[in-house]
Scaffold this active site. Sequence first.
Site, PDB file in Angstrom:
ATOM      1  N   ARG A   1      -2.291  -7.351  13.481  1.00 18.48           N
ATOM      2  CA  ARG A   1      -2.203  -6.331  14.527  1.00 18.48           C
ATOM      3  C   ARG A   1      -1.269  -6.834  15.616  1.00 18.48           C
ATOM      4  O   ARG A   1      -1.476  -7.916  16.171  1.00 18.48           O
ATOM      5  CB  ARG A   1      -3.606  -6.066  15.079  1.00 18.48           C
ATOM      6  CG  ARG A   1      -3.727  -4.878  16.015  1.00 18.48           C
ATOM      7  CD  ARG A   1      -5.160  -4.747  16.548  1.00 18.48           C
ATOM      8  NE  ARG A   1      -6.121  -4.554  15.487  1.00 18.48           N
ATOM      9  CZ  ARG A   1      -7.152  -5.366  15.250  1.00 18.48           C
ATOM     10  NH1 ARG A   1      -7.343  -6.447  15.992  1.00 18.48           N
ATOM     11  NH2 ARG A   1      -7.978  -5.094  14.279  1.00 18.48           N
TER      12      ARG A   1
ATOM     13  N   HIS B   1       3.944  -0.658  10.705  1.00 17.04           N
ATOM     14  CA  HIS B   1       3.492   0.712  10.479  1.00 17.04           C
ATOM     15  C   HIS B   1       2.219   1.002  11.265  1.00 17.04           C
ATOM     16  O   HIS B   1       1.541   0.095  11.736  1.00 17.04           O
ATOM     17  CB  HIS B   1       3.236   0.959   8.986  1.00 17.04           C
ATOM     18  CG  HIS B   1       2.145   0.097   8.420  1.00 17.04           C
ATOM     19  ND1 HIS B   1       2.366  -1.188   7.975  1.00 17.04           N
ATOM     20  CD2 HIS B   1       0.819   0.313   8.235  1.00 17.04           C
ATOM     21  CE1 HIS B   1       1.239  -1.712   7.520  1.00 17.04           C
ATOM     22  NE2 HIS B   1       0.276  -0.814   7.676  1.00 17.04           N
TER      23      HIS B   1
ATOM     24  N   GLU C   1       0.828  -1.198   0.000  1.00 15.91           N
ATOM     25  CA  GLU C   1       0.000   0.000   0.000  1.00 15.91           C
ATOM     26  C   GLU C   1       0.870   1.258   0.000  1.00 15.91           C
ATOM     27  O   GLU C   1       2.088   1.198   0.201  1.00 15.91           O
ATOM     28  CB  GLU C   1      -0.933   0.012   1.214  1.00 15.91           C
ATOM     29  CG  GLU C   1      -0.228   0.038   2.556  1.00 15.91           C
ATOM     30  CD  GLU C   1      -1.162  -0.192   3.731  1.00 15.91           C
ATOM     31  OE1 GLU C   1      -2.254  -0.748   3.539  1.00 15.91           O
ATOM     32  OE2 GLU C   1      -0.788   0.177   4.853  1.00 15.91           O
TER      33      GLU C   1
END
Length: 323
Positions: free
Chosen positions: A200, A180, A122
Amino acid sequence: MKTTLYPLKFHPILKDKIWGGQKLKSLLYKGSNLPNIGESWEISDVDGDTSIVSNGSLENQTLKHLLSTFKADLIGVKNYEKFGNKFPLLIKFIDAKQDLSIQLHPNDKLAAKRHNSFGKTEMWYVMQADKDANLIVDFNQKMTPDLYLEHLHNKSLTEILNFDKVKTGDTYFIEVGRVHAIGAGVLLAEIQQTSDITYRIYDWERTDDAGNARELHTDLAIDAIGFDMPDNFRVSYKKTANHSNPMVSCPYFTTNFLKVDTTLKIENTHDSFMIYICVEGQAEIKTDTYSLQLTKGETVLVPAALQTFEITANDATLLEVYV
């Protein structure tokens, strides 16, 4: 009679998030009564969240239906050969009122094996940032799995993370495996592979209204993290007006910065659809048979079959995306 393709807008798919705010409503004019709007999915073919056309003769048709009907005319010959009836990109706006969780995404191989999904490469373009707002990208020191796990278990993970203060226009390329997070006070546009797979690893000890913490993916993440990735995530680019300025080019998408203050004639030679994300101002996109207005916070998909069209603006900033 076959429907003629034209530039397509879609109804935004709004997502209520524990960390979301109201900037998508106040700055990007997304109508919603959700209390914490974290994401607006502008173009999506994620299962269960497929976009629906909001303009023209194809209004109310799903992106999935368009793909199965128009095939290469919609996304290009090479893209259709590669992806079939699956749109390859997911376009979002994200508003972080609170810090997002520290996370990463698996690569194509792991995602296919574990989740029957694409990976999730992304990029981010910062549209607005509060004073001292930051993004977390990668580590601030040389990292090993053992050192990472030591800090994770000691709840001191933030001590080894890299925090970057950001401003409007800052752009980051987030490869698979790179740790990130979006920090509180940042509004950004995100361009990514079609995937909703996130690992996560830390969530700030946060709980929901019922006192429940969100699931962490410690075991899944450990062999998906890139512990020795190059420091190449900050994107430098030119801002020459009325010119497609390269920002990011990778196997999954190409994104250009396009500032428009005149009428541009666009020749699509990429054998791909073209996406335009309006991050400032407003513009008109016009073909021989159709025209539409694109304002800040809106996204348009120009089908691959439309190889020539015009973009007109007095002062607009667009992100131009194709595969």
